[in-house]
Design an enzyme around this catalytic site. Structure first.
Site, PDB file in Angstrom:
ATOM      1  N   TYR A  52     -27.407  22.764  -4.782  1.00 24.32           N
ATOM      2  CA  TYR A  52     -26.755  21.635  -3.963  1.00 24.32           C
ATOM      3  C   TYR A  52     -26.079  22.120  -2.777  1.00 24.32           C
ATOM      4  O   TYR A  52     -26.186  21.530  -1.651  1.00 24.32           O
ATOM      5  CB  TYR A  52     -26.078  20.816  -4.835  1.00 24.32           C
ATOM      6  CG  TYR A  52     -25.453  19.555  -4.298  1.00 24.32           C
ATOM      7  CD1 TYR A  52     -26.426  18.523  -3.996  1.00 24.32           C
ATOM      8  CD2 TYR A  52     -24.310  19.535  -3.863  1.00 24.32           C
ATOM      9  CE1 TYR A  52     -25.971  17.244  -3.833  1.00 24.32           C
ATOM     10  CE2 TYR A  52     -24.029  18.284  -3.205  1.00 24.32           C
ATOM     11  CZ  TYR A  52     -24.616  17.063  -3.198  1.00 24.32           C
ATOM     12  OH  TYR A  52     -24.143  15.793  -2.643  1.00 24.32           O
ATOM     13  N   LYS A  68     -26.546  21.064   1.494  1.00 25.92           N
ATOM     14  CA  LYS A  68     -25.714  20.311   1.890  1.00 25.92           C
ATOM     15  C   LYS A  68     -25.053  21.169   3.099  1.00 25.92           C
ATOM     16  O   LYS A  68     -24.536  20.309   4.438  1.00 25.92           O
ATOM     17  CB  LYS A  68     -24.566  19.885   1.096  1.00 25.92           C
ATOM     18  CG  LYS A  68     -25.335  18.534   0.032  1.00 25.92           C
ATOM     19  CD  LYS A  68     -25.837  17.422   0.873  1.00 25.92           C
ATOM     20  CE  LYS A  68     -26.248  16.208  -0.111  1.00 25.92           C
ATOM     21  NZ  LYS A  68     -26.782  15.216   0.702  1.00 25.92           N
TER      22      LYS A  68
END
Length: 268
Positions: A148, A152
């Protein structure tokens, strides 16, 4: 004044739904795009003037088809919000399965990239528009989410590059970076025991969770005429997590003495 047309990709739940509803309340004509047709139609109905179109941001052909459908039925959006994304539970880099890494990267980063490409081209040709990407605390900090976090952080870099490329064409590109937001996804993680709500609250300066509506207000500002000189910004909406975390850790090794410690009273 012309009606503002906003497209919210990933607007079927959570932060995306809150953004769609807030834009609609401001008078925008809203189109919601996502994978869940039932939820998307429900949000569109809540928006009153809204509509739903299906899209799978992990599939480039699906995003291209969305672009064609939007342009044919609604024209070029004034505002694009890229909010589609999936969460991850914590793990170590050395334990990261490659299939999970591929899935998160394909949705969280490349899905955002595809939305920016397809609709950024339209906006550039029209000479106007505002794009809002959705980052995270992970856009700024090395969180223990090894699939993740890189995605991001890449969204933040993409936002900055596009701001430079599209600015001369009249298109602004910004992002929001939500903190621990009480969206459906986080609620599910808490219910499953994968997040500790008390520990989360303790890491924020305001000792509170972010609400989806809080992020929606920031999104509305960044996409509005009140922010016409703002581009390339990733705005944290995090209840002070990014400042509290280093401040609290520094204090552990460097405790603040009270004023009485500097001027002790003499006692007999």
């Amino acid at each position: 004044m012309a009606e503002t047309f906003s497209l919210v990709i990933g607007g079927t739940s959570g932060i995306g739904r809150a953004i769609a509803l807030r834009f609609a309340a401001e008078g925008h004509r809203v189109v919601i795009a996502g994978r869940d047709a039932a939820r998307g139609a429900a949000v569109a109905a809540e928006c009153a003037c809204g509509a739903f179109l299906p899209v799978d941001v992990a599939d480039p052909a699906s995003v291209e088809a969305l672009g064609a459908a939007v342009e044919a039925a609604h024209g070029t959006p004034d505002v694009l919000v890229n909010c589609a994304g999936i969460l991850q539970s914590g793990k170590r880099v050395l334990d990261q399965p490659l299939d999970e890494d591929e899935r998160l990267w394909r949705v969280n980063y490349r899905g955002t990239l595809l939305g920016c490409q397809v609709f950024g081209r339209m906006m550039a040709a029209a000479g106007r528009g505002a794009i809002l990407n959705v980052g995270s605390l992970a856009s700024f900090a090395p969180l223990s989410l090894p699939a993740y976090t890189p995605g991001k952080q890449a969204v933040r870099a993409l936002t900055e590059m596009l701001a430079c490329e599209l600015g001369p064409r009249g298109v602004r590109v910004n992002a929001v970076a939500p903190g621990y937001t009480l969206s459906d996804g986080l609620k599910a993680k808490i219910a499953a025991g994968e997040r500790n709500p008390d520990a989360i609250l303790d890491t924020t300066a305001l000792k509170k969770f972010v609400q989806p509506d809080d992020v929606a207000e920031a999104a509305l500002f960044l996409c509005s005429d009140r922010a016409t000189s703002i581009t390339g910004v990733t705005l944290p909406v995090d209840a002070g997590w990014l400042v509290q975390a280093p401040y609290a850790h520094y204090q552990r090794g460097n405790p603040i003495r009270s004023r009485d410690d500097d001027h002790p009273q003499i006692r007999f």
